[in-house]
Design an enzyme around this catalytic site. Structure first.
Site, mmCIF file in Angstrom:
data_model
loop_
_atom_site.group_PDB
_atom_site.id
_atom_site.type_symbol
_atom_site.label_atom_id
_atom_site.label_comp_id
_atom_site.label_asym_id
_atom_site.label_seq_id
_atom_site.Cartn_x
_atom_site.Cartn_y
_atom_site.Cartn_z
ATOM 1 N N ASP A 65 -28.734 42.449 64.995
ATOM 2 C CA ASP A 65 -27.920 43.617 65.309
ATOM 3 C C ASP A 65 -27.028 43.202 66.474
ATOM 4 O O ASP A 65 -27.483 43.126 67.618
ATOM 5 C CB ASP A 65 -28.810 44.800 65.694
ATOM 6 C CG ASP A 65 -28.022 46.040 66.109
ATOM 7 O OD1 ASP A 65 -26.774 45.951 66.208
ATOM 8 O OD2 ASP A 65 -28.642 47.093 66.352
ATOM 9 N N VAL A 66 -25.777 42.899 66.185
ATOM 10 C CA VAL A 66 -24.899 42.331 67.211
ATOM 11 C C VAL A 66 -24.653 43.287 68.371
ATOM 12 O O VAL A 66 -24.255 42.848 69.462
ATOM 13 C CB VAL A 66 -23.550 41.885 66.612
ATOM 14 C CG1 VAL A 66 -23.751 40.775 65.592
ATOM 15 C CG2 VAL A 66 -22.789 43.057 66.009
ATOM 16 N N TYR A 158 -10.867 51.453 65.142
ATOM 17 C CA TYR A 158 -10.967 50.160 64.465
ATOM 18 C C TYR A 158 -9.833 49.237 64.898
ATOM 19 O O TYR A 158 -10.067 48.068 65.246
ATOM 20 C CB TYR A 158 -10.932 50.372 62.954
ATOM 21 C CG TYR A 158 -11.026 49.102 62.152
ATOM 22 C CD1 TYR A 158 -12.245 48.465 61.955
ATOM 23 C CD2 TYR A 158 -9.880 48.532 61.571
ATOM 24 C CE1 TYR A 158 -12.330 47.294 61.212
ATOM 25 C CE2 TYR A 158 -9.962 47.369 60.829
ATOM 26 C CZ TYR A 158 -11.181 46.749 60.653
ATOM 27 O OH TYR A 158 -11.258 45.589 59.922
ATOM 28 N N THR A 193 -13.436 43.069 48.884
ATOM 29 C CA THR A 193 -14.870 42.989 49.141
ATOM 30 C C THR A 193 -15.553 44.242 48.602
ATOM 31 O O THR A 193 -14.894 45.214 48.213
ATOM 32 C CB THR A 193 -15.147 42.885 50.641
ATOM 33 O OG1 THR A 193 -14.679 44.096 51.281
ATOM 34 C CG2 THR A 193 -14.431 41.688 51.258
#
Length: 254
Positions: A65-66, A158, A193
């Site tokens: 979990d960064v 974002y 993706t």
């Protein structure tokens, strides 16, 4: 695995269980690198690692979990211990912020986006840089976005994190050049993706709505983005640091 541009290198890739991260990890392995598949979804990460090993590559899956300093530190340390060091860090893990106007965005949504996308990149770099120093240098790759250069309505959080990642790479590049550590951003355009499929409901819809906004008239593929990461991780980019490699089908040129 025929070409070996990354022979002997040891790489740590976050968000590597799916999408662009997976393509980068698989591309690195084909080029001869040992790859740590770091992801919060350890089962998916393990499947990627097993597939790489089945093809003759070297891979390790770790839970990461960064956004959590303990998890990030443990994951980097485990990879370095398993591989006997690290030469490449790829900060790819990211979340999208809900599409909303800024004054209607919740504090939790804002903080989650910054914690995963930006603080995550900081933590992986913080804990990984000493291993790159010990190895005599290396390459750090921040996976940004074309949205680091051109904003998109309803995605202020974002876009902000991706722009900050580009500048984080620049700061690292200047601070660690004397250690032979290079840091660059890699900024994809819209890429086909599974996340894109979920966002639009189908690849066909994503291509129709989002792909056509790129001057080349289509979405990119994860493999096309991975090719840029292979270049940045390899000695072919030895005179490149503090840059942002834009692979976006011309989107930011509009």
């Amino acid at each position: 695995m025929n070409s070996r541009r990354l022979e002997g290198k040891r790489a740590f890739v976050t968000g590597a269980a799916n999408g662009i991260g997976r393509a980068i990890a698989e591309g690195f392995a084909r080029e001869g690198a040992a790859v740590c598949i770091a992801d919060i979804d350890v089962e998916a990460a393990d499947a990627v690692a097993q597939a790489i090993v089945a093809l003759g590559g070297k891979a390790l899956a770790v839970t990461c979990d960064v956004s959590d300093r303990t998890s990030a530190h443990a994951a980097v340390k485990r990879a370095a211990t398993e591989f006997g060091g690290l030469n490449v860090l790829v900060c790819n893990a990211a979340v999208l912020s809900p599409k909303t106007r800024l004054h209607e965005m919740t504090e939790d949504n804002w903080e989650t986006c910054l914690a995963v996308n930006l603080t995550g990149a900081f933590l992986i770099s913080k804990y990984g840089i000493p291993f790159l120093q010990a190895a005599g240098g290396g390459s750090i790759i921040m996976v940004g976005s074309q949205m680091a250069r051109v904003a998109n309505p309803l995605q202020a959080a974002y876009c902000t994190t991706k722009a900050a990642m580009v500048h984080l790479a620049k700061g690292i590049a200047l601070e660690y050049a004397a250690d032979n550590i290079r840091a660059n951003a890699l900024s994809p355009g819209g890429t086909a993706t599974s996340r894109m499929e979920r966002q639009f409901g189908s690849f066909e819809k994503a291509q129709e709505v989002w792909g056509r906004q790129h001057p080349l008239g289509r979405l990119g593929t994860p493999e096309e983005i991975a090719n840029g990461a292979i270049f940045l991780a390899s000695d072919e980019s030895a005179f490149m640091t503090g840059a942002d490699l834009l692979i976006d089908g011309g989107y930011a040129a509009r």
